[in-house]
Scaffold this motif. Structure first.
Motif: not given
Length: 556
Positions: A92-110
């Motif tokens: 995964v190159e950018d998890a914040s743009l991946d609908p599978r992972f964007a909502h995860l706390p480890a990804v959505s946190a600052p």
């Protein structure tokens, strides 16, 4: 659990393997920490993890760049790699743009996770965890970096598999130790053989009874070493050995009166059994369990001696008593006082009954030791059967039972009186335990080697648990029912000994509530020499298996 939390195929099997690894919630180990440190340096990432994905959490066996020991499974990127059952990499190159992972706390946190690369770790072909790296910036991974991650994943996999093998080895060693303790703890000798009959294991009791060091018995042919001769010293062919029969057919065998030969040349009387060892429905060996029968045989000899003495001491006074009572009944002493006649009749009938019991005991004693005289001549089986039927006709009419005879044309070499004794005893038993109005069948068939005479009734039958005792002396199936119908409990014992004295076999088949069939098998051959007790004892291993596999009946 949410809809975004995927569950792997064969999840139960995967979790079972993970549980058997027994690594969850264990302290950190340098062997895994080396891997994560190297992964962090080689791929230039701040976070590297060896993870194990449990039913509802992702637990970290080794971490670089994270301070928490675990996260919930629904918050895990690695859970997707497990669910997909990947045999390659999850990148995964950018998890914040991946609908599978964007909502995860480890990804959505600052300063959350942006780039991810993970390779699945497998044990017993089940995905149990991952080696993964993460970065807080968007990035792609070079080909050589991914190749290094795969290599490090193989290293981590090797450590997990080594742990699995270590635990399996411990379990096997523990199981083997417990098995050895059980084998050493039993009072009987236990020997295992492979499909060729060669010893694979032996406990100390067996080695002691056979007079061999345990290690010297391993690998030897059990039959050739300990069982190649009968108790009388005559050869015992390998193909006749019950262990060979177990290896050929897979059917268990149980035998009395056998013998094993010690290393010093002494024969040890044994009672023994053998059962098949199977692997994928194929017989790959057998287990032989045996015990020293010397004490039992000595006790039987004491019983025989006691029986002989008592029987002979009783016979003479009983003969005198019967004679005196008979004379009184016939008026030799003058007219009996009023009321004395019935009392004399009761005394005479019971004296005769006691005399028959003594005669039966003497017959058992003589026949069991091969001392029963047999006057042999050619006998027509059909005539023998008709004579036996005629002998019991009076009893049959009294009891309202029909006796049907289906004879066969065959000649045997035997003692007419004794064989009639066998058939009339079997017919008497059949009538005694058959209901009024039923039929008792006396039938026969023959082949090229033997004639089989059967007595079939429609009586009460014998319970399965009693079948192996039916030919024992003095045994009666039920103390109330059987004794109420008469009988000494010796008739079938005598019949068995007479038949075996003719070189034949007797067996029985029975079903409770349906009836019983006793079968006497006699050889079709001219033979005027007796079959000795010693020889019969030597072959009893086979005889017990083939024909005295008693299945039921009544004895009188």
């Amino acid at each position: 659990m949410t809809a975004l939390w995927p569950v792997a195929l064969q999840e139960d099997e995967r979790l079972a393997v993970l549980d058997q690894l027994a690594l969850l919630d264990t302290p950190g180990e340098e062997r895994f920490d080396r891997i994560t440190r190297l992964a962090s340096r080689v791929l230039a990432v701040p976070i590297a993890l060896v993870t194990l994905v449990d039913a509802d959490r992702q637990w970290f066996k080794s971490t670089i760049g994270l301070d928490v020991p675990e996260v919930r499974r629904e918050e895990s990127i690695c859970a997707w790699a497990i669910a997909a059952d990947l045999h390659g990499l999850l990148i995964v190159e950018d998890a914040s743009l991946d609908p599978r992972f964007a909502h995860l706390p480890a990804v959505s946190a600052p300063d959350g996770v942006r780039a991810y690369a993970g390779t699945v770790l497998r044990v017993r072909d089940r995905a149990v965890g991952t080696l993964s790296v993460m970065d807080d910036r968007v990035r792609s991974f070079a080909e050589d970096e991914l190749a290094a991650l795969v290599d490090l994943g193989h290293w981590a996999e090797a450590e997990l598999r080594a742990e699995d093998e270590r635990r399996l080895t411990q379990k096997l060693e523990s199981l083997q130790h417990r098995t050895e303790m059980v084998l050493e703890g039993v009072a009987e000798g236990v020997v295992g053989v492979d499909a060729d009959g060669r010893v694979t294991f032996v406990n100390s009791v067996a080695a002691g009874m056979l007079g061999w060091p345990e290690h010297e018995l391993l690998g030897v042919d059990l039959h050739a070493t300990t069982h190649a001769r009968h108790a009388d010293g005559t050869p015992y062919p390998h193909e006749d050995c019950p262990v060979s029969e177990v290896l050929r057919t897979g059917r268990s065998q149980r035998h009395l009166f056998g013998s094993f030969w010690r290393q010093d040349g002494i024969a040890v009387p044994i009672d023994w059994s053998a059962g098949a060892v199977r692997e994928d429905d194929e017989v790959v060996g057998a287990v032989v369990v045996f015990g020293d029968a010397s004490h039992r045989l000595a006790m039987e000899q004491l019983k025989d001696d006691f029986t002989a003495v008592v029987s002979h001491e009783l016979r003479t006074p009983l003969t005198s008593l019967k004679g005196a009572l008979g004379l009184l009944e016939n008026g030799a002493g003058g007219a009996l006082p009023p009321g004395a006649g019935p009392l004399v009749d009761i005394a005479l009938r019971n004296a005769k009954r006691l005399a028959r019991l003594v005669d039966d005991i003497l017959d058992v004693e003589r026949s069991s030791k091969g001392g029963m005289p047999l006057s042999r001549r050619p006998l027509n089986v059909g005539e023998l059967m008709r004579t036996a039927s005629a002998t019991v006709q009076g009893t049959a009419m009294t009891r309202g039972i029909d006796v049907a005879v289906e004879s066969v044309d065959a000649v045997v070499w035997g003692d007419e009186h004794r064989l009639l004794q066998v058939l009339t005893n079997l017919l008497g038993n059949a009538m005694r335990f058959s209901p009024e109005g039923s039929c008792v069948s006396l039938h026969a068939e023959r082949d090229d080697t033997a004639v089989r005479i059967g007595v079939t009734d429609q009586g009460v039958g014998i319970p399965a648990e009693s079948l192996d005792r039916v030919f024992d002396r003095f045994w009666q199936m039920d103390g109330s029912t059987r004794r109420a119908r008469g009988g000494t409990g010796l008739g079938l014992t005598i019949a068995k000994n007479i038949v075996e004295g003719h070189g034949g076999l007797i067996s029985v088949d029975s079903q409770v509530g349906v009836g019983s069939t006793f079968t006497v098998c006699l050889p079709l051959r001219s033979q005027d020499r007796p079959v000795t007790v010693e020889r019969r004892a030597g072959t009893r291993d086979q005889a017990d298996a083939r024909a005295t596999a008693v299945s039921a009946g009544e004895d009188g």
